[in-house]
Design an enzyme around this catalytic site. Structure first.
Site, short mmCIF file in Angstrom:
data_model
loop_
_atom_site.label_atom_id
_atom_site.label_comp_id
_atom_site.label_asym_id
_atom_site.label_seq_id
_atom_site.Cartn_x
_atom_site.Cartn_y
_atom_site.Cartn_z
N CYS A 77 0.82 -1.21 0.00
CA CYS A 77 0.00 0.00 0.00
C CYS A 77 0.85 1.26 0.00
CB CYS A 77 -0.95 -0.02 1.19
SG CYS A 77 -2.11 -1.38 1.04
N GLU A 78 1.53 1.49 -1.10
CA GLU A 78 2.36 2.67 -1.32
C GLU A 78 2.33 2.95 -2.82
OE1 GLU A 78 4.20 4.53 0.77
OE2 GLU A 78 4.01 3.30 2.58
#
Ligand SMILES: *Cc1c(COP(=O)(O)O)cnc(C)c1O
Length: 433
Positions: free
Chosen positions: A351-352
């Site tokens: 989640c980046e």
């Protein structure tokens, strides 16, 4: 463009289009150990070491492999068997080197922030040489050696103030970098070492950066070290018998010309002639980088905001180089077939937004369930992997002449938090006011 990279890695394709490493079908490994998985080719590592050793045959030298590039015990064992020592930057790496059978006496301890605990442990375990990077470290080392009643061989890591044509995060040899003793402090450091009976000043060292493609920074840096040695001798400090040129030799990630060890030896050999000095070399990336691939499986394809995405099961926690260094890694399908090429972002599940392996890259239109190999993943791949997003560390596999084995199994999820205490205050004693 991809062919030379495949050759560097010892990769070929069989008549069915299957990618082979040293005769082993990589898809078989992926099926059995799962993905993501790092796979290293032992023969490539040996060939790289032998080529470097042969190129430097005319110069008295020793090779200390930089463990931080790839510290897997199977990799270290291959290099130990060829006669390599180790260059380490932490006590953890020292224990890895020892576990692989490298003698402590063949280990050089580098690093800008060694603590008193580190220095004590290194001396206790018999490390061959400690390269100091500041006057403060030198003073601390002398005090610890005195307290332990031992004599320690030291090198002074000099910041030779040379510029390199590499990514700013990989440049370490210019004045504004944190590394090394500045040129104008080397004399003071050497005097301090020479005046400390518990220290034996043996080497002047440098390490100018990583992924360097030309010989000039090495030649310029070594010239400075030779000048310094003359200055020290003029002041009665004649104990230096080794110049340590560091590592940093570049490899090919996208068709660059790798720094050929023969060219390097040709450029610096004459400088060392008739000096009686031994040259220490600390390669990391150049020995292992091209030898490794990261296998990953396509999870989804999607189309967002006019862009194609290929989502794979390897993320920035598994291979950090693309997001940390803007590094380019070629990606190939494990099973080649006729199909269109698409331009896509190859991204991981983390989640980046910075979680990518390649951006805007022309890639075969692979479908979910298909397997890919990320090339040039043998150095600074697994060693920079993390558990971010509570993702277990990938497996590591060694291939050697038609056979393969798991050197490090994939981390199990339970291992991620086995040592954690969910209620750390339950047994704590009350705080006194
Ligand atoms: C990292 C490092 C090396 C190895 O660098 P490569 O680019 O992997 O060859 C050598 N010496 C020192 C002191 C290092 O910190």
């Amino acid at each position: 463009m991809i062919e030379p990279l495949l050759r560097d890695a010892g990769l070929t394709r069989d008549s069915a289009g299957e990618l082979l490493m040293a005769g082993v079908r990589l898809a078989d490994i992926a099926r059995q150990v799962g993905t993501p998985a790092y796979v290293y080719n032992a023969e490539v590592i040996r060939a790289q070491y032998r080529r470097l050793d042969a190129a430097f045959a005319g110069i008295p030298h020793r090779i200390c492999y930089a463990v931080k590039a790839n510290g897997n015990l199977a990799v270290l064992r291959i290099l130990r068997d060829l006669g390599a020592g180790a260059d380490i930057v932490s006590i953890g790496e020292l224990h890895r080197a020892l576990a692989a059978g490298i003698a402590a006496g063949n280990v050089v301890f580098s690093g800008v922030g060694k603590t008193a605990v580190d220095l004590r442990a290194a001396i206790g375990l018999g490390v061959g040489q400690i390269n100091v990077e500041s006057l403060g470290e030198l003073e601390r080392l002398a005090a610890i050696a005195r307290e332990l009643g031992t004599r320690v061989a030291v090198g002074i890591r000099v910041n030779p103030d040379v510029t390199t044509d590499t990514h700013p995060y990989m440049a370490t040899g210019s004045r504004a970098d944190k590394f090394g003793v500045p040129l104008d402090q080397v004399m003071a450091a050497a005097r301090l070492a020479a005046a400390s009976p518990e220290l034996e000043l043996k080497a002047l060292a440098m390490h100018v950066g990583s992924q360097i493609g030309d010989v000039d920074p090495y030649r310029a840096g070594l010239r400075r070290l030779l000048e310094l040695r003359e200055q020290l001798r003029a002041h009665g400090i004649g104990s230096i018998d080794t110049l340590d040129m560091g590592g940093g030799f570049g490899i090919s990630y996208r068709g660059e010309t790798p720094l050929a060890p023969e060219r390097l030896a040709e450029a610096i050999g004459p400088l060392l002639e008739n000096t009686g000095l031994t040259l220490a070399v600390e390669p990391g990336r150049s020995l292992v980088g091209s030898a490794g691939v990261l296998l990953t499986e396509v999870v989804y394809r999607k189309h967002n905001g006019g862009k194609e995405f290929i989502i794979v099961d390897a993320g920035m926690n598994d291979l950090l180089r693309p997001s940390h260094y803007e590094a380019h890694h070629e990606v190939v399908e494990l099973t080649a077939r006729e199909r269109p090429t698409i331009v896509a972002d190859l991204v991981g599940p983390v989640c980046e937004t910075g979680d990518f392996l390649a951006l805007g890259r022309a890639l075969p239109a692979v479908e979910p369930g298909e397997l890919l190999a990320v090339l040039g993943a043998g150095a600074y791949g697994f060693t920079m992997a993390s558990n971010y997003n509570a993702r277990p560390l990938p497996a590591e596999v060694l291939v050697d002449a038609g056979r393969w084995g798991v050197s490090r199994p994939r981390q199990r999820v339970e291992q991620l938090f086995a040592s954690e205490e969910p209620e750390p205050l339950a047994s704590a004693s009350p705080q006194r006011s």
